[in-house]
Design an enzyme around this catalytic site. Structure first.
Site, mmCIF file in Angstrom:
data_model
loop_
_atom_site.group_PDB
_atom_site.id
_atom_site.type_symbol
_atom_site.label_atom_id
_atom_site.label_comp_id
_atom_site.label_asym_id
_atom_site.label_seq_id
_atom_site.Cartn_x
_atom_site.Cartn_y
_atom_site.Cartn_z
ATOM 1 N N LYS A 152 41.723 40.332 43.660
ATOM 2 C CA LYS A 152 41.632 40.673 42.234
ATOM 3 C C LYS A 152 41.029 42.058 42.005
ATOM 4 O O LYS A 152 41.362 42.734 41.036
ATOM 5 C CB LYS A 152 40.867 39.594 41.459
ATOM 6 N N THR A 209 37.371 41.230 35.340
ATOM 7 C CA THR A 209 37.190 42.433 36.143
ATOM 8 C C THR A 209 38.016 43.601 35.611
ATOM 9 O O THR A 209 37.589 44.755 35.674
ATOM 10 C CB THR A 209 37.573 42.158 37.616
#
Length: 218
Positions: A152, A209
């Site tokens: 990610k 994120t």
């Protein structure tokens, strides 16, 4: 440094050059009565730590990893690498999901997931760590959670590049959508559950994120 019942246990005895016998004593003391081990070590040194200290781990006590990424030297994810060096003797689990530390410290509502192959292990961790603002869901797809956590950041860095190049929200959304699909394909091919990427450790962590202003990738 080791912690025992909320206090630092003889940090000076664990420094290089100190008595290894003294170090053994304090490591045993620190871990003898624990019912949970939480590791926040960098991924690249976690397997070395486990290999050197597994003799102090109480039998079947959950080892909860908060680390993300692959063990480069072994080309394996952490659960696989730890199983290799420990002879599958570590009761491994991984804690992951959209969770900025700063917000947890401020007791902001946070939902994460803990993945463990043994259902009982996940439930023990859930019971010990859940609070009124920090909620943990359990599941068994350890590899899927590890893959999502490892990949990610690369996706979020790409989103940051798109933003920095002023390519627009359309491009950023497209990158994250297709990137998430690529991670899902990789996870399926490696034997993980496709649904994991749709959960907190997958799209949840990716969104945080990529879009969160507290993220170091932005």
């Amino acid at each position: 440094m080791l912690f025992y019942q909320g206090t630092i246990v003889r940090k000076k005895c664990l420094r290089r050059g100190r008595s290894s016998a003294a170090s053994d004593v304090y490591k045993r003391q620190a871990l003898s009565n624990t019912n949970l081990i939480i590791s926040c070590l960098p991924t690249q040194i976690t397997t070395d730590f486990v290999e050197q200290n597994i003799k102090y781990f109480p039998e079947n006590v959950p080892f909860v990893s908060c680390s993300k990424g692959m063990v480069i030297s072994k080309q394996k994810f952490l659960s696989e690498a730890i199983a290799e060096v420990s002879g599958s003797k570590v009761n491994y689990a991984i804690l992951s999901g959209p969770s900025f530390a700063e917000e947890i410290l401020k007791e902001r509502p946070t939902l994460v997931v803990v993945a463990a192959t043994q259902q009982e292990t996940g439930e023990i961790i859930q019971k010990l760590l859940c609070t009124k603002f920090f909620r943990i869901y359990t599941q068994s797809d350890v590899l899927g959670v590890e893959i999502a956590g490892a990949l990610k950041n690369a996706l979020a860095i790409g989103a940051g590049i798109v933003q920095g190049a002023d390519l627009g929200y359309n491009a950023q959304a497209a990158l994250l959508t297709r990137g998430t699909r690529e991670i899902q394909k990789f996870a399926i091919k490696d034997g993980a559950n496709a649904g994991t990427l749709s959960g907190l450790s997958g799209i949840g962590d990716i969104m945080l994120t990529a879009y969160g202003t507290l993220s170091r990738n932005m």
